[in-house]
Structures are given as structure tokens and as C-alpha cells.
Design a protein around this motif. Structure first.
Motif, PDB file in Angstrom:
ATOM      1  N   ASP A   1      39.405  46.995  47.669  1.00 55.56           N
ATOM      2  CA  ASP A   1      40.449  46.077  47.216  1.00 55.56           C
ATOM      3  C   ASP A   1      39.939  44.648  47.090  1.00 55.56           C
ATOM      4  O   ASP A   1      40.561  43.822  46.420  1.00 55.56           O
ATOM      5  CB  ASP A   1      41.638  46.120  48.185  1.00 55.56           C
ATOM      6  CG  ASP A   1      42.415  47.425  48.078  1.00 55.56           C
ATOM      7  OD1 ASP A   1      42.376  48.055  47.005  1.00 55.56           O
ATOM      8  OD2 ASP A   1      43.045  47.815  49.072  1.00 55.56           O
ATOM      9  N   THR A   2      38.818  44.360  47.736  1.00 52.54           N
ATOM     10  CA  THR A   2      38.234  43.017  47.657  1.00 52.54           C
ATOM     11  C   THR A   2      37.415  42.822  46.385  1.00 52.54           C
ATOM     12  O   THR A   2      36.911  41.726  46.142  1.00 52.54           O
ATOM     13  CB  THR A   2      37.321  42.755  48.865  1.00 52.54           C
ATOM     14  OG1 THR A   2      36.318  43.788  48.921  1.00 52.54           O
ATOM     15  CG2 THR A   2      38.107  42.742  50.156  1.00 52.54           C
ATOM     16  N   SER A   3      37.279  43.868  45.585  1.00 58.64           N
ATOM     17  CA  SER A   3      36.441  43.791  44.388  1.00 58.64           C
ATOM     18  C   SER A   3      37.157  43.067  43.256  1.00 58.64           C
ATOM     19  O   SER A   3      38.208  43.501  42.778  1.00 58.64           O
ATOM     20  CB  SER A   3      36.048  45.203  43.926  1.00 58.64           C
ATOM     21  OG  SER A   3      35.426  45.156  42.660  1.00 58.64           O
ATOM     22  N   LEU A   4      36.563  41.969  42.808  1.00 57.40           N
ATOM     23  CA  LEU A   4      37.115  41.255  41.657  1.00 57.40           C
ATOM     24  C   LEU A   4      36.934  42.071  40.381  1.00 57.40           C
ATOM     25  O   LEU A   4      37.726  41.958  39.438  1.00 57.40           O
ATOM     26  CB  LEU A   4      36.437  39.891  41.503  1.00 57.40           C
ATOM     27  CG  LEU A   4      37.044  38.910  40.488  1.00 57.40           C
ATOM     28  CD1 LEU A   4      38.514  38.646  40.793  1.00 57.40           C
ATOM     29  CD2 LEU A   4      36.254  37.605  40.466  1.00 57.40           C
ATOM     30  N   LEU A   5      35.909  42.927  40.360  1.00 56.59           N
ATOM     31  CA  LEU A   5      35.700  43.791  39.200  1.00 56.59           C
ATOM     32  C   LEU A   5      36.834  44.810  39.094  1.00 56.59           C
ATOM     33  O   LEU A   5      37.303  45.117  37.994  1.00 56.59           O
ATOM     34  CB  LEU A   5      34.351  44.507  39.292  1.00 56.59           C
ATOM     35  CG  LEU A   5      33.924  45.290  38.044  1.00 56.59           C
ATOM     36  CD1 LEU A   5      33.679  44.360  36.870  1.00 56.59           C
ATOM     37  CD2 LEU A   5      32.669  46.121  38.333  1.00 56.59           C
ATOM     38  N   LYS A   6      37.283  45.336  40.232  1.00 51.21           N
ATOM     39  CA  LYS A   6      38.421  46.263  40.237  1.00 51.21           C
ATOM     40  C   LYS A   6      39.656  45.571  39.682  1.00 51.21           C
ATOM     41  O   LYS A   6      40.382  46.134  38.839  1.00 51.21           O
ATOM     42  CB  LYS A   6      38.676  46.755  41.662  1.00 51.21           C
ATOM     43  CG  LYS A   6      39.921  47.621  41.816  1.00 51.21           C
ATOM     44  CD  LYS A   6      40.116  48.060  43.261  1.00 51.21           C
ATOM     45  CE  LYS A   6      41.357  48.926  43.428  1.00 51.21           C
ATOM     46  NZ  LYS A   6      41.496  49.432  44.818  1.00 51.21           N
ATOM     47  N   LEU A   7      39.904  44.358  40.142  1.00 51.47           N
ATOM     48  CA  LEU A   7      41.064  43.610  39.659  1.00 51.47           C
ATOM     49  C   LEU A   7      40.955  43.376  38.158  1.00 51.47           C
ATOM     50  O   LEU A   7      41.933  43.548  37.421  1.00 51.47           O
ATOM     51  CB  LEU A   7      41.173  42.277  40.401  1.00 51.47           C
ATOM     52  CG  LEU A   7      42.361  41.396  40.025  1.00 51.47           C
ATOM     53  CD1 LEU A   7      42.897  40.675  41.257  1.00 51.47           C
ATOM     54  CD2 LEU A   7      41.984  40.361  38.957  1.00 51.47           C
ATOM     55  N   TYR A   8      39.758  42.989  37.711  1.00 49.84           N
ATOM     56  CA  TYR A   8      39.561  42.746  36.277  1.00 49.84           C
ATOM     57  C   TYR A   8      39.838  44.005  35.470  1.00 49.84           C
ATOM     58  O   TYR A   8      40.529  43.955  34.444  1.00 49.84           O
ATOM     59  CB  TYR A   8      38.133  42.265  36.009  1.00 49.84           C
ATOM     60  CG  TYR A   8      37.759  42.351  34.545  1.00 49.84           C
ATOM     61  CD1 TYR A   8      38.245  41.419  33.627  1.00 49.84           C
ATOM     62  CD2 TYR A   8      36.943  43.377  34.079  1.00 49.84           C
ATOM     63  CE1 TYR A   8      37.931  41.507  32.290  1.00 49.84           C
ATOM     64  CE2 TYR A   8      36.620  43.471  32.740  1.00 49.84           C
ATOM     65  CZ  TYR A   8      37.117  42.535  31.846  1.00 49.84           C
ATOM     66  OH  TYR A   8      36.807  42.643  30.511  1.00 49.84           O
ATOM     67  N   MET A   9      39.305  45.152  35.913  1.00 48.90           N
ATOM     68  CA  MET A   9      39.492  46.386  35.158  1.00 48.90           C
ATOM     69  C   MET A   9      40.968  46.750  35.050  1.00 48.90           C
ATOM     70  O   MET A   9      41.444  47.144  33.983  1.00 48.90           O
ATOM     71  CB  MET A   9      38.707  47.533  35.807  1.00 48.90           C
ATOM     72  CG  MET A   9      37.223  47.493  35.522  1.00 48.90           C
ATOM     73  SD  MET A   9      36.389  49.052  35.926  1.00 48.90           S
ATOM     74  CE  MET A   9      36.145  48.867  37.670  1.00 48.90           C
ATOM     75  N   ARG A  10      41.696  46.618  36.140  1.00 49.66           N
ATOM     76  CA  ARG A  10      43.116  46.951  36.118  1.00 49.66           C
ATOM     77  C   ARG A  10      43.894  45.955  35.249  1.00 49.66           C
ATOM     78  O   ARG A  10      44.752  46.353  34.449  1.00 49.66           O
ATOM     79  CB  ARG A  10      43.679  46.978  37.533  1.00 49.66           C
ATOM     80  CG  ARG A  10      43.219  48.195  38.327  1.00 49.66           C
ATOM     81  CD  ARG A  10      43.918  48.325  39.659  1.00 49.66           C
ATOM     82  NE  ARG A  10      43.751  49.677  40.193  1.00 49.66           N
ATOM     83  CZ  ARG A  10      44.319  50.109  41.299  1.00 49.66           C
ATOM     84  NH1 ARG A  10      45.084  49.292  42.019  1.00 49.66           N
ATOM     85  NH2 ARG A  10      44.132  51.353  41.716  1.00 49.66           N
ATOM     86  N   ALA A  11      43.596  44.678  35.404  1.00 50.75           N
ATOM     87  CA  ALA A  11      44.316  43.656  34.643  1.00 50.75           C
ATOM     88  C   ALA A  11      44.010  43.761  33.150  1.00 50.75           C
ATOM     89  O   ALA A  11      44.923  43.698  32.315  1.00 50.75           O
ATOM     90  CB  ALA A  11      43.950  42.269  35.160  1.00 50.75           C
ATOM     91  N   PHE A  12      42.747  43.938  32.814  1.00 57.05           N
ATOM     92  CA  PHE A  12      42.353  44.000  31.409  1.00 57.05           C
ATOM     93  C   PHE A  12      42.943  45.234  30.730  1.00 57.05           C
ATOM     94  O   PHE A  12      43.454  45.161  29.604  1.00 57.05           O
ATOM     95  CB  PHE A  12      40.825  44.019  31.296  1.00 57.05           C
ATOM     96  CG  PHE A  12      40.315  43.974  29.879  1.00 57.05           C
ATOM     97  CD1 PHE A  12      40.382  42.808  29.139  1.00 57.05           C
ATOM     98  CD2 PHE A  12      39.761  45.103  29.292  1.00 57.05           C
ATOM     99  CE1 PHE A  12      39.916  42.768  27.833  1.00 57.05           C
ATOM    100  CE2 PHE A  12      39.290  45.073  27.992  1.00 57.05           C
ATOM    101  CZ  PHE A  12      39.360  43.900  27.263  1.00 57.05           C
ATOM    102  N   THR A  13      42.890  46.377  31.429  1.00 53.91           N
ATOM    103  CA  THR A  13      43.458  47.606  30.867  1.00 53.91           C
ATOM    104  C   THR A  13      44.957  47.451  30.682  1.00 53.91           C
ATOM    105  O   THR A  13      45.504  47.842  29.636  1.00 53.91           O
ATOM    106  CB  THR A  13      43.161  48.809  31.779  1.00 53.91           C
ATOM    107  OG1 THR A  13      41.753  48.916  31.971  1.00 53.91           O
ATOM    108  CG2 THR A  13      43.663  50.100  31.163  1.00 53.91           C
ATOM    109  N   ALA A  14      45.640  46.883  31.661  1.00 56.91           N
ATOM    110  CA  ALA A  14      47.081  46.659  31.543  1.00 56.91           C
ATOM    111  C   ALA A  14      47.391  45.738  30.373  1.00 56.91           C
ATOM    112  O   ALA A  14      48.306  45.993  29.578  1.00 56.91           O
ATOM    113  CB  ALA A  14      47.622  46.076  32.844  1.00 56.91           C
ATOM    114  N   PHE A  15      46.622  44.683  30.250  1.00 62.97           N
ATOM    115  CA  PHE A  15      46.825  43.704  29.180  1.00 62.97           C
ATOM    116  C   PHE A  15      46.658  44.338  27.801  1.00 62.97           C
ATOM    117  O   PHE A  15      47.448  44.087  26.884  1.00 62.97           O
ATOM    118  CB  PHE A  15      45.835  42.552  29.361  1.00 62.97           C
ATOM    119  CG  PHE A  15      45.847  41.534  28.251  1.00 62.97           C
ATOM    120  CD1 PHE A  15      46.827  40.559  28.204  1.00 62.97           C
ATOM    121  CD2 PHE A  15      44.880  41.560  27.258  1.00 62.97           C
ATOM    122  CE1 PHE A  15      46.847  39.619  27.176  1.00 62.97           C
ATOM    123  CE2 PHE A  15      44.883  40.624  26.233  1.00 62.97           C
ATOM    124  CZ  PHE A  15      45.876  39.653  26.191  1.00 62.97           C
TER     125      PHE A  15
END
Length: 495
Positions: free
Chosen positions: A241-255
Motif C-alpha cells: 500500500d506504500t507503493s506510489l506505483l500502485k497508486l499511479y496504476m490504479r488512478a491512471f486506469t480509473a482515469f
């Protein structure tokens, strides 16, 4: 020489540890690699320094250092940094070439470095050097796959290369073909999908996060997988959950898939700890997501992006959207000011920035169509449809607006299951816009092809794909043409 002396010398030499340049994923290397993918690059570098002190002959160090440079350039989008760091490539390859040729990492590490620089060079339009590096990576990975078929990491780079080459314009594919490099998007996608499934139960599970990152890029940017949002959420669940790459992948895919509120949620809660790399693009993405729901607080995010950027990609596009917000708020003076900045600030490496220049030259857009466009892109289809339904396209004075009206209505119908309405308005779009310089008509033909493929009416689908290819001199021409050609390849033998 006495027997006793000979025996003494033999025993002495046998006590000297047999050392050779190794490829070993030690604890330090694993930690460094994890932190790289978390986008905590300075922390990763500290682990690499520890490894250099403890095991200076470990030839995975230069590979992981290249990862640091690769993600630093991607996150900063700093052309001057790219020009500085690319000089490290040859020295790292030289160090790796001194390693054990019997290791599956020997060719793999060299291929990875070539592939990373090829991808970054392509971003900055160094196409010849990028093509040569792709060739080297492609050949090395194929050779390594033949030598070590059970070494799963080979498929990470090969899958990405195949998917990437298959998505290129036909002229670029032919050029790479002369170098012996041929790819298929479908083959690359399947290779990455199989890899992501196999890695967690293998000795190479450490490569899982990066493989999901590559697969996400393919699904979202190339093949436009319908269920990408749901699939990426499942695949990223095991990641830290601390991975900024994980956040990016989820946010970018959602976007990109019309789950705009999810994108805003993730981007608004991203970690701001100093250990994470600066990533201005995330501010741009948050600004775009807010604007897609007509939330004008996006101004703050676009300004933060511009303040943090290095003048690279999306600068022109950010100014364009600041201009549009001003227009929607009724501030014509600010609109003109931001439009002037679109023309002089930033670069044109990215298609978004080229399109921003084109849109500024088109003059003031229709307010209702602009709102409908943003709402549609955010996945707010009902709001977009209700807005369009109130419009009278016959009152539009500009042909551009009439073409766009038909296209926007078609897209809303298409995404909400109204196939018959979509077909009708796509056909209107083609009729009105086939000779115009806008991309609407060509993209309408592409979507009609997709609709008729779903209906298994392959001849009709083929005719629309050919229409998309035959339309010339419009925005996104090479992208639309290549998608149509890929679709025709997939239909071979079906009619």
C-alpha cells in the motif's frame, strides 16, 4: 620442489575463495528493487550503496542503478536530466558484460537496460537510437528465452516489445522489420497476461509488480481492454500500500476508463513523504480528473503541476485546460492569456501537446460541447447525454461544431448500450466530417468497425476499418490508422 611444498601450495590456493562477477539478488538488491517500484528512488540508491560495499562484484548493481535513472526520468520528464543520465548506459553495459555468461541474468540485464533507454529515447524522439536499442533487447531476450526457457523474467520485456511494436504506425513497423524485429500486440498482451499469472507461484515473483505495470500500459493505452479497471484493481491488490506505483496504476486506469471519482480519490490521498520521488504528472492528472466533473478547483492542481514541471510534456495541454476553465467561468481575458501560453510554453513531444496547439488555433470552442466532452471523458454519461439533448445542432454556425455534436452523441450512445443510436450518429459524423481535418470522422469509422465485429458482421466491419484508414490529414491520423490495421489483422480468415 618437494612434495611437502607442492602440497602446501595446493592447500593454500584451495583456501582462496573462488570469486567471479555474479548476478545475485541479495537482500540489499531486493530491497532496492522494491523501493524503486515504490518510487522511493533515493532510498533505493542507499540500498545499492550498501550492496556495493558488501558485494562490489554483483553485476545486478548497474542494472538496478539503471532502473533508478529510468524512473527518475519518467517521473521528472526533464529533458536535460535525460541528456545527462543517458551517458551512464555504456559503462553499465560494460560492467554487466564482465559477469558470468552462464547466468540467465547476463543477457537479461543487458536487454533490460537497452529496452529502458529505448522507451525513454522514444519519448524524446530519438527514434533511430531507440530502434537500435529495441533490436538489441529483442535479440538478447529471444536468445535468453531459448537458452533458459524457464526463466520467466524474459517474458516481461518480450511481452512489452511485442505489444509496443504492434501498436506502432505501419511505417515504423516496416522499419523495425528491416532490422529483424517484428511484433504483435495480441502476442505481447497474451505473454504479459500469462506472466502475471505465473510469477506469484515462481522463484521470480519479485518481478510481479513491474510486470503488472507493463500489462496495465498495454491494456489501457494500446488494447483498451474493457475490464481493465476491475482487472488492475485485482492485480495490484497484492502490492504494498506504500507503493506510489500502485497508486499511479490504479488512478491512471480509473482515469482512462471512466471511473473518474476513483481516480480523484486515489490522487488526492497520495503519499507526500519526502522519500517519494517528485511526480508532477500526478498533479496534472488530478487536475484533469476534477475538470472531467466540471470541478474548477482543478486550477490549483494545474498550477501546481506547472510550478513543479520541468517544461516538458503536458505543459501546453495544462495551459489549454486552464484556458478552458477560464472560458467556462466567463473570464475571456484569462482565456486569451492562457491560450497565448499554449503557443510559447512547453514542448510538442507528446500528442496531447500537439493537439493543444491545434485546438488553440481552432478558436473559441462551443461551451456546451466542451462541457459534454469533459463529462463524457470522466464517465458521467448521463450528464453528458442530458446536456447534448438540450442542444440544437442546426443552430451551430461552424461545421466543426456540427461534426463534434454528432460524434459526442454517438460516443454517449455507444458507452451506454444504445448501439443503434451510436451507429446512426457515427454515420452522421462520417458524412459531415470525412473531408475535414478533425479526427472525429476517422474515429467514428473505427468505432463502427468495432461495433460490427461484435455483431460478427465482418465484411461491414472491414469496410469501416478501411474508411478509417483512407481518411487522411486529420488529427491522430497514424494512431487511428494503426488501430484499424490491427483490427483488420485480427479479422483475417473470418470472412
Amino acid at each position: 620442489m618437494t612434495r611437502r611444498l607442492i602440497l602446501f601450495l595446493l592447500l593454500s590456493f584451495s583456501l582462496i575463495p573462488y570469486t567471479y562477477a555474479s548476478f545475485e539478488f541479495t537482500t540489499n538488491c531486493k530491497q532496492a528493487y522494491t523501493e524503486i517500484l515504490n518510487l522511493r528512488l533515493d532510498v533505493a540508491q542507499q540500498y545499492l550503496e550498501k550492496e556495493r560495499e558488501a558485494n562490489p562484484e554483483n553485476r545486478l548493481i548497474p542494472l538496478l542503478e539503471n532502473y533508478v535513472d529510468y524512473f527518475r526520468i519518467l517521473s521528472s520528464d526533464d529533458k536535460s536530466l535525460f541528456d545527462k543520465l543517458k551517458k551512464n548506459k555504456s559503462a553499465r553495459l560494460s560492467k554487466i558484460s564482465e559477469g558470468s555468461k552462464e547466468s540467465p541474468y547476463y543477457l537479461f540485464a543487458q536487454a533490460e537496460i537497452n529496452l529502458q533507454w529505448a522507451l525513454v529515447r522514444g519519448k524524446y524522439q530519438e527514434y533511430v537510437a531507440s530502434a537500435l536499442e529495441i533490436k538489441k533487447a529483442y535479440n538478447m531476450l529471444n536468445e535468453n528465452l531459448e537458452k533458459y526457457p524457464d526463466f520467466l523474467p524474459n517474458k516481461k520485456g518480450l511481452g512489452m516489445v511485442n505489444a509496443l511494436i504492434g501498436s506502432l504506425p505501419s511505417s515504423a513497423q516496416k522499419a523495425l522489420g528491416t532490422l529483424g524485429v517484428r511484433g504483435s500486440t495480441e502476442r505481447g498482451e497474451k505473454m504479459l497476461e500469462g506472466l502475471v499469472e505465473d510469477l506469484p507461484k515462481s522463484p521470480y515473483k519479485m518481478f510481479y509488480d513491474e510486470s503488472v505495470f507493463y500489462l496495465m500500459q498495454v491494456w489501457v493505452n494500446i488494447t483498451k481492454k474493457k475490464q481493465a479497471f476491475e482487472a488492475i484493481y485485482v492485480l495490484t491488490d497484492p502490492m504494498e500500500d506504500t507503493s506510489l506505483l500502485k497508486l499511479y496504476m490504479r488512478a491512471f486506469t480509473a482515469f482512462k476508463t471512466g471511473h473518474n471519482d476513483e481516480a480523484i480519490k486515489h490522487l488526492s490521498s497520495r503519499p507526500k513523504d519526502a522519500d517519494y520521488v517528485d511526480y508532477p504528472y500526478l498533479d496534472y492528472l488530478l487536475g484533469m480528473a476534477k475538470l472531467h466533473k466540471l470541478d474548477f478547483s482543478a486550477v490549483t492542481d494545474f498550477q501546481r503541476f506547472l510550478n513543479g514541471s520541468n517544461g516538458g510534456s503536458y505543459v501546453k495541454d495544462a495551459y489549454l485546460h486552464l484556458a478552458y476553465i477560464s472560458l467556462l467561468k466567463g473570464d475571456s481575458a484569462a482565456y486569451k492569456t492562457y491560450c497565448s501560453k499554449v503557443k510559447v510554453e512547453g514542448t510538442t513531444y507528446d500528442e496531447k501537446d500537439k493537439q493543444a496547439l491545434s485546438e488553440v488555433d481552432e478558436g473559441i470552442p462551443n461551451i456546451s460541447l466542451l462541457k459534454a466532452r469533459f463529462l463524457f471523458d470522466g464517465g458521467y454519461y448521463k450528464r453528458a447525454k442530458d446536456l447534448l439533448a438540450k442542444e440544437n445542432a442546426n443552430s451551430y454556425k461552424q461545421k466543426r461544431d456540427k461534426i463534434e455534436y454528432c460524434y459526442r452523441f454517438a460516443r454517449v450512445f455507444h458507452e451506454t448500450g444504445g448501439v443503434n443510436g451510436a451507429i446512426k450518429f457515427y454515420q452522421y459524423t462520417i458524412a459531415f466530417g470525412k473531408d475535414a481535418k478533425y479526427y472525429y470522422a476517422a474515429n467514428a469509422a473505427l468505432f463502427l468497425g468495432d461495433i460490427y465485429v461484435a455483431k460478427k458482421q465482418y465484411k461491414t466491419a472491414s469496410s469501416y476499418y478501411h474508411k478509417a484508414i483512407d481518411m487522411k490529414n486529420h488529427d491522430y491520423e497514424s494512431s487511428i490508422e494503426n488501430k484499424a490495421k490491427e483490427a483488420l489483422k485480427r479479422m483475417e480468415g473470418k470472412y
